[in-house]
Scaffold this motif. Sequence first.
Motif, PDB file in Angstrom:
ATOM      1  N   ALA A  20      82.529  33.104  58.235  1.00  0.00           N
ATOM      2  CA  ALA A  20      81.099  33.230  57.961  1.00  0.00           C
ATOM      3  C   ALA A  20      80.277  33.107  59.237  1.00  0.00           C
ATOM      4  O   ALA A  20      79.288  33.829  59.427  1.00  0.00           O
ATOM      5  CB  ALA A  20      80.674  32.160  56.955  1.00  0.00           C
ATOM      6  N   ALA A  21      80.670  32.199  60.134  1.00  0.00           N
ATOM      7  CA  ALA A  21      79.949  32.044  61.403  1.00  0.00           C
ATOM      8  C   ALA A  21      80.047  33.311  62.237  1.00  0.00           C
ATOM      9  O   ALA A  21      79.048  33.751  62.829  1.00  0.00           O
ATOM     10  CB  ALA A  21      80.504  30.850  62.171  1.00  0.00           C
ATOM     11  N   ALA A  22      81.216  33.914  62.277  1.00  0.00           N
ATOM     12  CA  ALA A  22      81.378  35.158  63.030  1.00  0.00           C
ATOM     13  C   ALA A  22      80.501  36.259  62.445  1.00  0.00           C
ATOM     14  O   ALA A  22      79.845  37.009  63.178  1.00  0.00           O
ATOM     15  CB  ALA A  22      82.845  35.587  63.016  1.00  0.00           C
ATOM     16  N   ALA A  23      80.454  36.349  61.116  1.00  0.00           N
ATOM     17  CA  ALA A  23      79.628  37.371  60.463  1.00  0.00           C
ATOM     18  C   ALA A  23      78.149  37.107  60.692  1.00  0.00           C
ATOM     19  O   ALA A  23      77.362  38.043  60.910  1.00  0.00           O
ATOM     20  CB  ALA A  23      79.936  37.405  58.973  1.00  0.00           C
ATOM     21  N   ALA A  24      77.741  35.838  60.655  1.00  0.00           N
ATOM     22  CA  ALA A  24      76.329  35.496  60.836  1.00  0.00           C
ATOM     23  C   ALA A  24      75.860  35.819  62.250  1.00  0.00           C
ATOM     24  O   ALA A  24      74.766  36.375  62.439  1.00  0.00           O
ATOM     25  CB  ALA A  24      76.111  34.016  60.525  1.00  0.00           C
ATOM     26  N   VAL A  25      76.662  35.487  63.239  1.00  0.00           N
ATOM     27  CA  VAL A  25      76.291  35.791  64.624  1.00  0.00           C
ATOM     28  C   VAL A  25      76.277  37.295  64.854  1.00  0.00           C
ATOM     29  O   VAL A  25      75.374  37.835  65.517  1.00  0.00           O
ATOM     30  CB  VAL A  25      77.250  35.083  65.595  1.00  0.00           C
ATOM     31  CG1 VAL A  25      77.003  35.559  67.033  1.00  0.00           C
ATOM     32  CG2 VAL A  25      77.077  33.569  65.513  1.00  0.00           C
ATOM     33  N   ALA A  26      77.237  37.990  64.279  1.00  0.00           N
ATOM     34  CA  ALA A  26      77.282  39.444  64.432  1.00  0.00           C
ATOM     35  C   ALA A  26      76.077  40.120  63.798  1.00  0.00           C
ATOM     36  O   ALA A  26      75.633  41.189  64.253  1.00  0.00           O
ATOM     37  CB  ALA A  26      78.567  39.990  63.809  1.00  0.00           C
ATOM     38  N   ALA A  27      75.494  39.495  62.777  1.00  0.00           N
ATOM     39  CA  ALA A  27      74.332  40.072  62.103  1.00  0.00           C
ATOM     40  C   ALA A  27      73.052  39.918  62.916  1.00  0.00           C
ATOM     41  O   ALA A  27      72.034  40.537  62.606  1.00  0.00           O
ATOM     42  CB  ALA A  27      74.155  39.437  60.727  1.00  0.00           C
ATOM     43  N   GLY A  28      73.085  39.077  63.964  1.00  0.00           N
ATOM     44  CA  GLY A  28      71.930  38.935  64.834  1.00  0.00           C
ATOM     45  C   GLY A  28      71.415  37.515  64.928  1.00  0.00           C
ATOM     46  O   GLY A  28      71.588  36.712  64.013  1.00  0.00           O
ATOM     47  N   GLY A  29      70.799  37.206  66.062  1.00  0.00           N
ATOM     48  CA  GLY A  29      70.242  35.881  66.289  1.00  0.00           C
ATOM     49  C   GLY A  29      71.090  35.065  67.233  1.00  0.00           C
ATOM     50  O   GLY A  29      72.227  35.423  67.549  1.00  0.00           O
ATOM     51  N   SER A  30      70.513  33.950  67.703  1.00  0.00           N
ATOM     52  CA  SER A  30      71.217  33.115  68.672  1.00  0.00           C
ATOM     53  C   SER A  30      71.168  31.628  68.344  1.00  0.00           C
ATOM     54  O   SER A  30      71.899  30.846  68.936  1.00  0.00           O
ATOM     55  CB  SER A  30      70.623  33.325  70.068  1.00  0.00           C
ATOM     56  OG  SER A  30      69.229  32.975  70.081  1.00  0.00           O
ATOM     57  N   ILE A  31      70.307  31.211  67.398  1.00  0.00           N
ATOM     58  CA  ILE A  31      70.169  29.795  67.059  1.00  0.00           C
ATOM     59  C   ILE A  31      70.512  29.591  65.587  1.00  0.00           C
ATOM     60  O   ILE A  31      69.921  30.220  64.706  1.00  0.00           O
ATOM     61  CB  ILE A  31      68.746  29.281  67.342  1.00  0.00           C
ATOM     62  CG1 ILE A  31      68.389  29.467  68.813  1.00  0.00           C
ATOM     63  CG2 ILE A  31      68.621  27.808  66.950  1.00  0.00           C
ATOM     64  CD1 ILE A  31      66.969  29.066  69.164  1.00  0.00           C
ATOM     65  N   ALA A  32      71.470  28.690  65.325  1.00  0.00           N
ATOM     66  CA  ALA A  32      71.902  28.403  63.956  1.00  0.00           C
ATOM     67  C   ALA A  32      71.182  27.168  63.429  1.00  0.00           C
ATOM     68  O   ALA A  32      70.982  26.188  64.153  1.00  0.00           O
ATOM     69  CB  ALA A  32      73.413  28.188  63.915  1.00  0.00           C
ATOM     70  N   ASP A  33      70.803  27.199  62.155  1.00  0.00           N
ATOM     71  CA  ASP A  33      70.082  26.090  61.529  1.00  0.00           C
ATOM     72  C   ASP A  33      71.075  25.043  61.031  1.00  0.00           C
ATOM     73  O   ASP A  33      71.795  25.264  60.058  1.00  0.00           O
ATOM     74  CB  ASP A  33      69.248  26.617  60.355  1.00  0.00           C
ATOM     75  CG  ASP A  33      68.304  25.566  59.790  1.00  0.00           C
ATOM     76  OD1 ASP A  33      68.451  24.379  60.132  1.00  0.00           O
ATOM     77  OD2 ASP A  33      67.414  25.936  58.998  1.00  0.00           O
ATOM     78  N   LEU A  34      71.099  23.894  61.711  1.00  0.00           N
ATOM     79  CA  LEU A  34      71.985  22.799  61.330  1.00  0.00           C
ATOM     80  C   LEU A  34      71.197  21.559  60.913  1.00  0.00           C
ATOM     81  O   LEU A  34      71.701  20.429  60.979  1.00  0.00           O
ATOM     82  CB  LEU A  34      72.944  22.450  62.479  1.00  0.00           C
ATOM     83  CG  LEU A  34      74.284  23.206  62.498  1.00  0.00           C
ATOM     84  CD1 LEU A  34      74.074  24.696  62.637  1.00  0.00           C
ATOM     85  CD2 LEU A  34      75.171  22.683  63.603  1.00  0.00           C
TER      86      LEU A  34
END
Length: 232
Positions: A20-34
């Motif tokens: 899921a992380a790989a797919a989320a990064v591939a979809a665009g963006g650089s900052i993840a909400d943690l």
Amino acid sequence: MTGSSALPRAVISRSALTAAAAAAVAAGGSIADLRRDAWGHGILSVAHVALAAGAEAVLVDSSDEVDALGAEGITATADAEADIDSRILYGLPDADGQLSTAPVLRLVGRVLSTKRLLAGEAVSYGYTHRATTDTTVALVSGGYAQGIVRALGNQVHVAVDGEQRPIVGRVAMDVCVVDLGGRDVPVSTEVTYFGGSGSAAPALARWAAVTGFTVAELVAVTGMHAEREWEA
């Protein structure tokens, strides 16, 4: 009906999170909400996976968390905006129950005991549910203290041995009652509230519709109050 109380488990899949992380990064963006302890998934573990997938930084709740993650070599911020799609990152359903990635967290309880219920007999506080036919019900670990909101009683289903069965009556503090439809299941049988790969995978969409809470709020609360564990 008797049985010892136990917390439900928030089971987090390492393989699902990595994909899921790989797919989320591939979809665009650089900052993840943690924020909120990575939405109940565990901030440190999710941070490592998100950065390994290509995220540049993670968004957290406080400067203390920024410092703690910094000590682990993780770039964190408390004052930026997350632009990585969190629904993809955590494998959460949209309002229609559609999933872009597999759920990372599944919430599971256990059958504590079972009991025969005759037609007309009621269950739980206030007797908001009466059996229309003879059936069997199960007392299942997990209640409103763990984020299984009271409003879900008589409104949603859980998965028992792959079969969808309804929560009946009011949800109690640490337990709820599930109608097994006349079936008998062993004590300790796993009950899936949401997530996983079966019929309960998109269940948070229904939870959100019933309670008025967002999917993010629901998964964060349950993930932070259940017994968290990891699986491959």
